[in-house]
Design a protein around this motif. Structure first.
Motif, PDB file in Angstrom:
ATOM      1  N   PRO A 165     -13.302   9.293   2.450  1.00 23.08           N
ATOM      2  CA  PRO A 165     -13.938  10.194   3.413  1.00 23.08           C
ATOM      3  C   PRO A 165     -13.113  10.391   4.676  1.00 23.08           C
ATOM      4  N   GLY A 166     -13.189  11.604   5.222  1.00 25.45           N
ATOM      5  CA  GLY A 166     -12.524  11.919   6.470  1.00 25.45           C
ATOM      6  C   GLY A 166     -11.016  11.945   6.375  1.00 25.45           C
ATOM      7  N   SER A 167     -10.482  12.060   5.184  1.00 20.91           N
ATOM      8  CA  SER A 167      -9.027  12.018   4.968  1.00 20.91           C
ATOM      9  C   SER A 167      -8.534  13.330   4.384  1.00 20.91           C
ATOM     10  N   GLY A 184      -7.113   5.650   1.894  1.00 19.76           N
ATOM     11  CA  GLY A 184      -7.985   4.946   2.834  1.00 19.76           C
ATOM     12  C   GLY A 184      -8.736   5.922   3.706  1.00 19.76           C
ATOM     13  N   PRO A 185      -9.882   5.493   4.266  1.00 23.18           N
ATOM     14  CA  PRO A 185     -10.626   6.379   5.156  1.00 23.18           C
ATOM     15  C   PRO A 185      -9.802   6.753   6.390  1.00 23.18           C
ATOM     16  N   ARG A 186     -10.026   7.972   6.859  1.00 17.57           N
ATOM     17  CA  ARG A 186      -9.339   8.507   8.048  1.00 17.57           C
ATOM     18  C   ARG A 186      -7.816   8.444   7.911  1.00 17.57           C
ATOM     19  N   SER A 187      -7.331   8.790   6.741  1.00 14.10           N
ATOM     20  CA  SER A 187      -5.883   8.787   6.519  1.00 14.10           C
ATOM     21  C   SER A 187      -5.370  10.199   6.285  1.00 14.10           C
ATOM     22  N   THR A 188      -4.068  10.357   6.482  1.00 12.39           N
ATOM     23  CA  THR A 188      -3.400  11.637   6.243  1.00 12.39           C
ATOM     24  C   THR A 188      -2.107  11.371   5.499  1.00 12.39           C
ATOM     25  N   SER A 189      -1.871  12.158   4.451  1.00  8.67           N
ATOM     26  CA  SER A 189      -0.584  12.090   3.745  1.00  8.67           C
ATOM     27  C   SER A 189      -0.049  13.502   3.592  1.00  8.67           C
ATOM     28  N   VAL A 191       1.857   8.245   0.887  1.00 10.50           N
ATOM     29  CA  VAL A 191       0.608   7.527   0.636  1.00 10.50           C
ATOM     30  C   VAL A 191       0.044   7.097   1.985  1.00 10.50           C
ATOM     31  N   GLY A 192      -1.117   7.654   2.346  1.00  7.52           N
ATOM     32  CA  GLY A 192      -1.794   7.260   3.579  1.00  7.52           C
ATOM     33  C   GLY A 192      -2.934   6.317   3.234  1.00  7.52           C
ATOM     34  N   GLY A 193      -2.925   5.126   3.833  1.00  9.03           N
ATOM     35  CA  GLY A 193      -3.974   4.149   3.579  1.00  9.03           C
ATOM     36  C   GLY A 193      -4.937   4.077   4.742  1.00  9.03           C
ATOM     37  N   TRP A 194      -5.674   3.004   4.852  1.00  9.20           N
ATOM     38  CA  TRP A 194      -6.720   2.819   5.846  1.00  9.20           C
ATOM     39  C   TRP A 194      -6.233   3.201   7.250  1.00  9.20           C
ATOM     40  N   GLY A 195      -6.736   4.334   7.774  1.00 10.48           N
ATOM     41  CA  GLY A 195      -6.375   4.775   9.115  1.00 10.48           C
ATOM     42  C   GLY A 195      -4.901   5.071   9.297  1.00 10.48           C
ATOM     43  N   GLY A 196      -4.162   5.292   8.214  1.00  8.90           N
ATOM     44  CA  GLY A 196      -2.724   5.482   8.310  1.00  8.90           C
ATOM     45  C   GLY A 196      -2.283   6.910   8.070  1.00  8.90           C
ATOM     46  N   GLN A 197      -1.053   7.187   8.452  1.00  9.51           N
ATOM     47  CA  GLN A 197      -0.440   8.492   8.237  1.00  9.51           C
ATOM     48  C   GLN A 197       0.911   8.291   7.568  1.00  9.51           C
ATOM     49  N   ALA A 198       1.207   9.164   6.628  1.00 12.16           N
ATOM     50  CA  ALA A 198       2.497   9.116   5.948  1.00 12.16           C
ATOM     51  C   ALA A 198       3.028  10.535   5.794  1.00 12.16           C
ATOM     52  N   TYR A 199       4.326  10.696   6.056  1.00 12.77           N
ATOM     53  CA  TYR A 199       4.996  11.993   5.929  1.00 12.77           C
ATOM     54  C   TYR A 199       6.304  11.784   5.192  1.00 12.77           C
ATOM     55  N   ALA A 200       6.574  12.650   4.201  1.00 13.13           N
ATOM     56  CA  ALA A 200       7.870  12.677   3.520  1.00 13.13           C
ATOM     57  C   ALA A 200       8.279  14.139   3.383  1.00 13.13           C
ATOM     58  N   GLY A 201       9.467  14.487   3.895  1.00 12.80           N
ATOM     59  CA  GLY A 201       9.893  15.877   3.834  1.00 12.80           C
ATOM     60  C   GLY A 201      11.224  16.101   4.516  1.00 12.80           C
ATOM     61  N   GLY A 255       0.100   4.178  12.007  1.00 16.75           N
ATOM     62  CA  GLY A 255      -1.286   3.770  11.887  1.00 16.75           C
ATOM     63  C   GLY A 255      -1.468   2.521  11.049  1.00 16.75           C
ATOM     64  N   GLY A 256      -2.641   2.421  10.407  1.00 22.83           N
ATOM     65  CA  GLY A 256      -2.992   1.234   9.632  1.00 22.83           C
ATOM     66  C   GLY A 256      -2.059   0.969   8.470  1.00 22.83           C
ATOM     67  N   PHE A 257      -2.001   1.870   7.492  1.00 20.80           N
ATOM     68  CA  PHE A 257      -1.079   1.733   6.371  1.00 20.80           C
ATOM     69  C   PHE A 257      -0.522   3.097   6.003  1.00 20.80           C
ATOM     70  N   GLY A 258       0.762   3.160   5.751  1.00 23.36           N
ATOM     71  CA  GLY A 258       1.414   4.364   5.276  1.00 23.36           C
ATOM     72  C   GLY A 258       2.686   4.004   4.527  1.00 23.36           C
ATOM     73  N   ALA A 259       2.984   4.757   3.492  1.00 23.00           N
ATOM     74  CA  ALA A 259       4.235   4.594   2.754  1.00 23.00           C
ATOM     75  C   ALA A 259       4.743   5.983   2.396  1.00 23.00           C
ATOM     76  N   ALA A 260       6.036   6.208   2.518  1.00 25.26           N
ATOM     77  CA  ALA A 260       6.603   7.524   2.240  1.00 25.26           C
ATOM     78  C   ALA A 260       8.036   7.390   1.744  1.00 25.26           C
TER      79      ALA A 260
END
Length: 172
Positions: free
Chosen positions: A93-95, A113-118, A131-141, A149-154
């Motif tokens: 939710p909220g992602s 994860g909730p409140r994440s952005t990928s 991959v955006g996890g709990w409260g995390g942001q991930a960008y690949a480009g 944030g919380g968890f992110g992998a890119a």
């Protein structure tokens, strides 16, 4: 900053993809409602909204786009052009999960994860995974790979950059 050889980058890409698939297996089937799923190929566009859940798949000629939201309150958007492929899956939710594949690029975005952005943007035959996890942001480009944030992998194969962020762990 941690830098490695091509083998480490390939290993990381495999890890990020495996983590996303594992998260989908753990979190993807927990609700009783149906997924909001959009798939488009060869110059088609599909959009679905169900309450707060929304997906968009937009594919140009020779391209494929798949977007899926399983959260009941998130967004998944995939856009592909010029023989590109884009896949976006939002599980929480909220992602939001956003992907774009152009000129033969393969883009994969997973919000686990909730409140994440990928966000992944693949181009020129390359592969991008976010991959955006709990409260995390991930960008690949085109600007490389960024995690916050919380968890992110890119990982972005065109620039050769990758990152993992989990709490105080920050690997680039």
């Amino acid at each position: 900053m941690f830098k490695g050889s091509r083998g480490i980058r390939v290993l990381f890409a495999g890890f990020a993809g495996g983590a996303a698939i594992g998260a989908m297996a753990l979190f993807g089937g927990g609700t009783a409602s149906a997924d909001t799923t959009c798939s488009a190929a060869n110059n088609n566009r599909v959009e679905h909204a169900d309450g707060l859940s929304h997906c968009i798949a937009n594919a140009g000629p020779g391209s494929r786009a798949d977007a899926r939201d399983t959260s009941n309150s998130g967004v998944a958007t995939a856009v592909a052009t010029q023989r590109g492929k884009a896949t976006s899956i939002n599980l929480q939710p909220g992602s939001q999960a956003l992907s774009s594949g152009v000129r033969g690029g393969n883009a994969y975005s997973f919000s686990t994860g909730p409140r994440s952005t990928s966000i992944s943007m693949a181009r020129d035959g390359g592969t991008s995974v976010a991959v955006g996890g709990w409260g995390g942001q991930a960008y690949a480009g085109p600007q490389g790979a960024m995690c916050a944030g919380g968890f992110g992998a890119a990982y972005d194969s065109t620039t050769g950059q990758y990152c993992v962020k989990s709490g105080s762990i920050d690997i680039h």
